[in-house]
Design a protein around this motif. Structure first.
Motif, PDB file in Angstrom:
ATOM      1  N   ASN A  69       0.831  -1.213   0.000  1.00  0.00           N
ATOM      2  CA  ASN A  69       0.000   0.000   0.000  1.00  0.00           C
ATOM      3  C   ASN A  69       0.865   1.262   0.000  1.00  0.00           C
ATOM      4  N   HIS A  70       0.240   2.409   0.221  1.00  0.00           N
ATOM      5  CA  HIS A  70       0.938   3.698   0.144  1.00  0.00           C
ATOM      6  C   HIS A  70       1.956   3.914   1.269  1.00  0.00           C
ATOM      7  N   ARG A  72       3.979   1.480   2.215  1.00  0.00           N
ATOM      8  CA  ARG A  72       5.002   0.481   1.887  1.00  0.00           C
ATOM      9  C   ARG A  72       4.985  -0.767   2.764  1.00  0.00           C
ATOM     10  N   HIS A  75      -1.016  -4.383   2.226  1.00  0.00           N
ATOM     11  CA  HIS A  75      -2.372  -3.871   2.469  1.00  0.00           C
ATOM     12  C   HIS A  75      -3.081  -4.812   3.435  1.00  0.00           C
TER      13      HIS A  75
END
Length: 159
Positions: A69-70, A72, A75
């Motif tokens: 995910n954003h 790192r 998710h």
């Protein structure tokens, strides 16, 4: 519970997601083989591997770029899906012929993050099983680190 982290550089597809053909044998710990279950969603969410442990079927995957995910890390849905897969597969394989199951309830507790290239293993056990319902619990590990605890209730769809 043995952990494994590979250092090999992995090829990327245009989407950044690895395909089954991109994962090499040296990136999969000994004793694991490609999981016997499949669906379009699970093929996209995985790939998954399995091996028979002493007390359960261990379901595992390597965290790849498509799982990140954003911030790192993997998710939450990646670990949540692995939890559902491992718990339901344990019930599915509890009897012969295999039991058709559907998730009625899934509880997850996120305790630590998985990172790119981590090998994560899910261990599940059946706490109670009846004619129509199964109760299961388990943990997901990366090496000795517990990433998640989980529990679920499954409907057994006997004919």
């Amino acid at each position: 519970m043995a952990g494994f982290r590979g250092s090999a550089e992995k090829p990327e597809t245009e989407s950044g997601r690895l395909t089954l053909g991109d994962i090499t044998a040296d990136q999969i710990p000994d004793g694991f083989e490609r999981a016997k279950f499949s669906s379009p969603f699970l093929d996209m969410a995985g790939p998954y591997y399995e091996r028979q442990g002493e007390e359960c079927i261990i379901v595992a995957t390597r965290i790849n770029k498509g799982h990140i995910n954003h911030i790192r890390v993997a998710h939450g849905g990646v670990l949540g899906t692995l939890a559902d897969v491992a718990l339901s597969y344990q019930v599915h394989r509890a009897e012969q012929p295999a039991l058709p199951v559907a998730t009625m309830n899934l509880n997850t507790n996120y305790l630590a993050a998985a990172k790119l290239d981590d090998w994560v293993e899910a261990y599940a056990s059946i706490d109670r099983i009846s004619k129509r319902t199964a109760y299961c619990s388990g943990r997901i590990f990366c090496g000795d680190t517990v990433l998640m605890t989980m529990s679920a209730v499954f409907a057994i769809l006997r004919k």
